[in-house]
Design a protein around this motif. Structure first.
Motif, PDB file in Angstrom:
ATOM      1  N   GLY A 188      43.111  29.770  21.082  1.00 38.78           N
ATOM      2  CA  GLY A 188      41.813  30.192  20.640  1.00 38.78           C
ATOM      3  C   GLY A 188      41.279  31.456  20.953  1.00 38.78           C
ATOM      4  O   GLY A 188      42.141  32.116  21.673  1.00 38.78           O
ATOM      5  N   PRO A 189      40.318  31.964  20.258  1.00 39.07           N
ATOM      6  CA  PRO A 189      39.634  33.188  20.281  1.00 39.07           C
ATOM      7  C   PRO A 189      39.176  33.449  21.782  1.00 39.07           C
ATOM      8  O   PRO A 189      39.423  34.719  22.088  1.00 39.07           O
ATOM      9  N   GLY A 190      39.159  32.528  22.765  1.00 41.27           N
ATOM     10  CA  GLY A 190      38.947  32.681  24.045  1.00 41.27           C
ATOM     11  C   GLY A 190      39.824  33.564  24.698  1.00 41.27           C
ATOM     12  O   GLY A 190      39.657  34.517  25.618  1.00 41.27           O
ATOM     13  N   LEU A 191      41.232  33.592  24.277  1.00 42.81           N
ATOM     14  CA  LEU A 191      42.214  34.499  24.727  1.00 42.81           C
ATOM     15  C   LEU A 191      42.030  35.874  24.672  1.00 42.81           C
ATOM     16  O   LEU A 191      42.461  36.561  25.592  1.00 42.81           O
ATOM     17  N   ILE A 192      41.132  36.338  23.489  1.00 46.40           N
ATOM     18  CA  ILE A 192      40.759  37.769  23.624  1.00 46.40           C
ATOM     19  C   ILE A 192      40.132  38.180  24.780  1.00 46.40           C
ATOM     20  O   ILE A 192      40.262  39.300  25.238  1.00 46.40           O
ATOM     21  N   GLY A 193      39.205  37.221  24.843  1.00 40.70           N
ATOM     22  CA  GLY A 193      38.324  37.839  26.106  1.00 40.70           C
ATOM     23  C   GLY A 193      38.911  37.916  27.399  1.00 40.70           C
ATOM     24  O   GLY A 193      38.990  38.694  28.325  1.00 40.70           O
ATOM     25  N   LEU A 194      39.981  36.822  27.582  1.00 45.53           N
ATOM     26  CA  LEU A 194      40.729  36.791  28.939  1.00 45.53           C
ATOM     27  C   LEU A 194      41.796  38.096  28.946  1.00 45.53           C
ATOM     28  O   LEU A 194      42.048  38.538  30.089  1.00 45.53           O
ATOM     29  N   SER A 195      42.114  38.304  27.828  1.00 48.30           N
ATOM     30  CA  SER A 195      43.035  39.465  27.906  1.00 48.30           C
ATOM     31  C   SER A 195      42.338  40.728  28.184  1.00 48.30           C
ATOM     32  O   SER A 195      43.114  41.718  28.901  1.00 48.30           O
ATOM     33  N   VAL A 196      41.109  41.040  27.638  1.00 48.86           N
ATOM     34  CA  VAL A 196      40.491  42.246  27.996  1.00 48.86           C
ATOM     35  C   VAL A 196      40.144  42.038  29.672  1.00 48.86           C
ATOM     36  O   VAL A 196      40.233  43.272  30.335  1.00 48.86           O
ATOM     37  N   ALA A 197      39.937  40.922  30.063  1.00 51.66           N
ATOM     38  CA  ALA A 197      39.644  40.767  31.514  1.00 51.66           C
ATOM     39  C   ALA A 197      40.758  41.063  32.451  1.00 51.66           C
ATOM     40  O   ALA A 197      40.636  41.863  33.456  1.00 51.66           O
ATOM     41  N   VAL A 198      42.055  40.625  31.941  1.00 51.83           N
ATOM     42  CA  VAL A 198      43.377  40.766  32.574  1.00 51.83           C
ATOM     43  C   VAL A 198      43.403  42.194  32.533  1.00 51.83           C
ATOM     44  O   VAL A 198      43.893  43.136  33.588  1.00 51.83           O
ATOM     45  N   ALA A 199      43.228  43.085  31.438  1.00 50.82           N
ATOM     46  CA  ALA A 199      43.389  44.571  31.330  1.00 50.82           C
ATOM     47  C   ALA A 199      42.459  45.357  32.302  1.00 50.82           C
ATOM     48  O   ALA A 199      42.856  46.230  32.891  1.00 50.82           O
ATOM     49  N   MET A 200      41.446  44.686  32.534  1.00 49.24           N
ATOM     50  CA  MET A 200      40.469  45.273  33.448  1.00 49.24           C
ATOM     51  C   MET A 200      40.977  45.216  35.180  1.00 49.24           C
ATOM     52  O   MET A 200      40.749  45.981  35.719  1.00 49.24           O
ATOM     53  N   ALA A 201      41.547  43.915  35.037  1.00 50.58           N
ATOM     54  CA  ALA A 201      41.946  43.736  36.548  1.00 50.58           C
ATOM     55  C   ALA A 201      43.247  44.605  36.684  1.00 50.58           C
ATOM     56  O   ALA A 201      43.405  45.120  37.731  1.00 50.58           O
ATOM     57  N   SER A 202      44.054  44.795  35.547  1.00 55.06           N
ATOM     58  CA  SER A 202      44.988  45.767  35.775  1.00 55.06           C
ATOM     59  C   SER A 202      44.843  47.136  36.084  1.00 55.06           C
ATOM     60  O   SER A 202      45.310  47.853  36.769  1.00 55.06           O
ATOM     61  N   GLN A 203      43.507  47.537  35.385  1.00 50.00           N
ATOM     62  CA  GLN A 203      43.255  48.991  35.746  1.00 50.00           C
ATOM     63  C   GLN A 203      42.412  49.109  37.179  1.00 50.00           C
ATOM     64  O   GLN A 203      42.637  49.880  37.871  1.00 50.00           O
ATOM     65  N   MET A 204      41.923  47.968  37.708  1.00 50.55           N
ATOM     66  CA  MET A 204      41.630  47.852  39.139  1.00 50.55           C
ATOM     67  C   MET A 204      42.836  48.016  40.054  1.00 50.55           C
ATOM     68  O   MET A 204      42.674  48.727  40.959  1.00 50.55           O
ATOM     69  N   GLY A 205      43.809  47.406  39.606  1.00 55.00           N
ATOM     70  CA  GLY A 205      45.098  47.470  40.302  1.00 55.00           C
ATOM     71  C   GLY A 205      45.669  48.814  40.335  1.00 55.00           C
ATOM     72  O   GLY A 205      46.065  49.498  41.434  1.00 55.00           O
ATOM     73  N   ASP A 206      45.428  49.543  39.361  1.00 57.32           N
ATOM     74  CA  ASP A 206      45.995  51.032  39.208  1.00 57.32           C
ATOM     75  C   ASP A 206      45.169  51.801  40.100  1.00 57.32           C
ATOM     76  O   ASP A 206      45.370  52.688  40.688  1.00 57.32           O
ATOM     77  N   MET A 207      43.772  51.691  39.981  1.00 56.60           N
ATOM     78  CA  MET A 207      42.701  52.611  40.689  1.00 56.60           C
ATOM     79  C   MET A 207      42.887  52.194  42.336  1.00 56.60           C
ATOM     80  O   MET A 207      42.842  52.903  43.047  1.00 56.60           O
ATOM     81  N   ALA A 208      43.129  50.976  42.638  1.00 58.30           N
ATOM     82  CA  ALA A 208      43.354  50.566  44.168  1.00 58.30           C
ATOM     83  C   ALA A 208      44.706  51.366  44.648  1.00 58.30           C
ATOM     84  O   ALA A 208      44.601  51.880  45.700  1.00 58.30           O
ATOM     85  N   GLU A 209      45.549  51.498  43.929  1.00 52.92           N
ATOM     86  CA  GLU A 209      46.929  52.210  44.474  1.00 52.92           C
ATOM     87  C   GLU A 209      46.673  53.904  44.351  1.00 52.92           C
ATOM     88  O   GLU A 209      47.012  54.593  45.189  1.00 52.92           O
ATOM     89  N   SER A 210      45.783  54.291  43.525  1.00 49.54           N
ATOM     90  CA  SER A 210      45.380  55.777  43.300  1.00 49.54           C
ATOM     91  C   SER A 210      44.609  55.779  44.709  1.00 49.54           C
ATOM     92  O   SER A 210      44.866  57.264  45.258  1.00 49.54           O
ATOM     93  N   ALA A 211      43.646  55.141  44.811  1.00 48.59           N
ATOM     94  CA  ALA A 211      42.821  55.353  45.905  1.00 48.59           C
ATOM     95  C   ALA A 211      43.626  55.441  47.233  1.00 48.59           C
ATOM     96  O   ALA A 211      43.492  56.236  48.186  1.00 48.59           O
ATOM     97  N   MET A 212      44.918  54.730  47.549  1.00 49.30           N
ATOM     98  CA  MET A 212      45.500  54.472  48.500  1.00 49.30           C
ATOM     99  C   MET A 212      46.311  55.808  48.681  1.00 49.30           C
ATOM    100  O   MET A 212      46.528  56.456  49.580  1.00 49.30           O
ATOM    101  N   LYS A 213      46.895  56.319  47.613  1.00 48.18           N
ATOM    102  CA  LYS A 213      47.703  57.529  47.453  1.00 48.18           C
ATOM    103  C   LYS A 213      46.674  58.592  48.039  1.00 48.18           C
ATOM    104  O   LYS A 213      47.328  59.467  48.572  1.00 48.18           O
ATOM    105  N   ARG A 214      45.620  58.868  47.545  1.00 48.21           N
ATOM    106  CA  ARG A 214      44.797  59.745  47.565  1.00 48.21           C
ATOM    107  C   ARG A 214      44.466  59.943  49.140  1.00 48.21           C
ATOM    108  O   ARG A 214      44.426  60.935  49.790  1.00 48.21           O
ATOM    109  N   ARG A 215      44.300  58.575  49.965  1.00 47.80           N
ATOM    110  CA  ARG A 215      44.041  58.564  51.237  1.00 47.80           C
ATOM    111  C   ARG A 215      44.954  59.130  52.107  1.00 47.80           C
ATOM    112  O   ARG A 215      44.757  59.561  53.257  1.00 47.80           O
TER     113      ARG A 215
END
Length: 259
Positions: A188-215
């Motif tokens: 159903g269409p709810g998967l669209i919202g979940l896909s965007v949320a997973v995308a945001m979580a993946s970007q957070m994972g990317d940011m977390a690793e970038s912050a660690m490398k900066r540190r």
């Protein structure tokens, strides 16, 4: 403009190779899938220790081996018995890693739990769900890369990741939503919202690793993958997306779980 695309050739070639290998592993499943994830998790822990404590070469190999073996062992045990194994390598790092122990503790646990969860996703929920997760994360990253380079504009978080832009971030959400559209027939269409949320979580994972490398003052986690850096650089978004799906999936009524 030419300089902003200078890594494109290596990035595309390496990316296509990883996609081919990844699809083959996902399709094969079983022992091949489990061994592949154990090796990747071990590689990421090896990079992590070398980032946080470059002088601890022996510790890096020891903790990588421990992480890979713990994950592989956990995948062949009932889940209740597997849980201590998933966290044991992170706890052991308190004694083995001389600096940045909190970062090591949290990130190692994230790596192993995410890898365990992705294998469970493939084995319990089927290949379709795992392909959806992988495609959401890959589409988010690819769209963000090309939109960020082509459009540019305001930076997302320049102190942590100076190359990432808001245009690339939003493009990643749009790409993830399109993946949700393709896969939503049975859900159903709810998967669209979940896909965007997973995308945001993946970007957070990317940011977390970038912050660690900066540190720790590092540009890449290693040079294992031409055009991409290391395994942590390539799979940081997958870690964030996988852990988010593990947490939210059962609560949202999705057919994801553990054996």
């Amino acid at each position: 403009m030419a300089r902003s695309w200078e890594d494109l050739s290596a990035r595309v070639i390496s990316g296509l190779a990883m996609v081919a290998i990844g699809l083959a592993v996902i399709w094969a499943g079983g022992h091949v899938l489990r061994l592949a994830f154990a090796l990747v998790a071990a590689g990421m822990v090896w990079e992590l220790v070398r980032l946080l404590a470059p002088e601890a070469h022996k510790s890096a190999l020891a903790m990588a081996g421990a992480a890979g073996l713990a994950l592989l062992g956990a995948l062949y045990l009932p889940v209740m018995l597997a849980l201590p194994l998933l966290l044991a390598p992170a706890m052991a790092g308190i004694a083995w890693v001389p600096r940045h122990r909190v970062l090591y503790l949290s990130y190692t646990a994230l790596i192993i739990v995410a890898a365990f969860g992705m294998v469970q996703l493939r084995e319990v929920s089927g290949m379709g769900w795992m392909l959806w997760l992988v495609l959401v994360v890959v589409a988010t990253d690819v769209a963000g890369y090309f939109a960020g380079r082509a459009i540019g504009g305001p930076k997302f978080w320049p102190r942590v990741s100076p190359k990432k832009t808001w245009s690339g971030t939003v493009a990643g959400w749009v790409a993830a939503a399109l993946v949700g559209v393709v896969f939503m027939a049975e859900v159903g269409p709810g998967l669209i919202g979940l896909s965007v949320a997973v995308a945001m979580a993946s970007q957070m994972g990317d940011m977390a690793e970038s912050a660690m490398k900066r540190r720790v003052g590092a540009k890449d986690s290693s040079s294992l993958i031409p055009g991409h850096g290391g395994l942590l650089d390539r799979f940081d978004g997958m870690l964030g997306g996988a852990v988010f799906l593990l947490l939210i999936g059962p609560w949202a009524g999705l057919p994801v779980g553990v054996n």
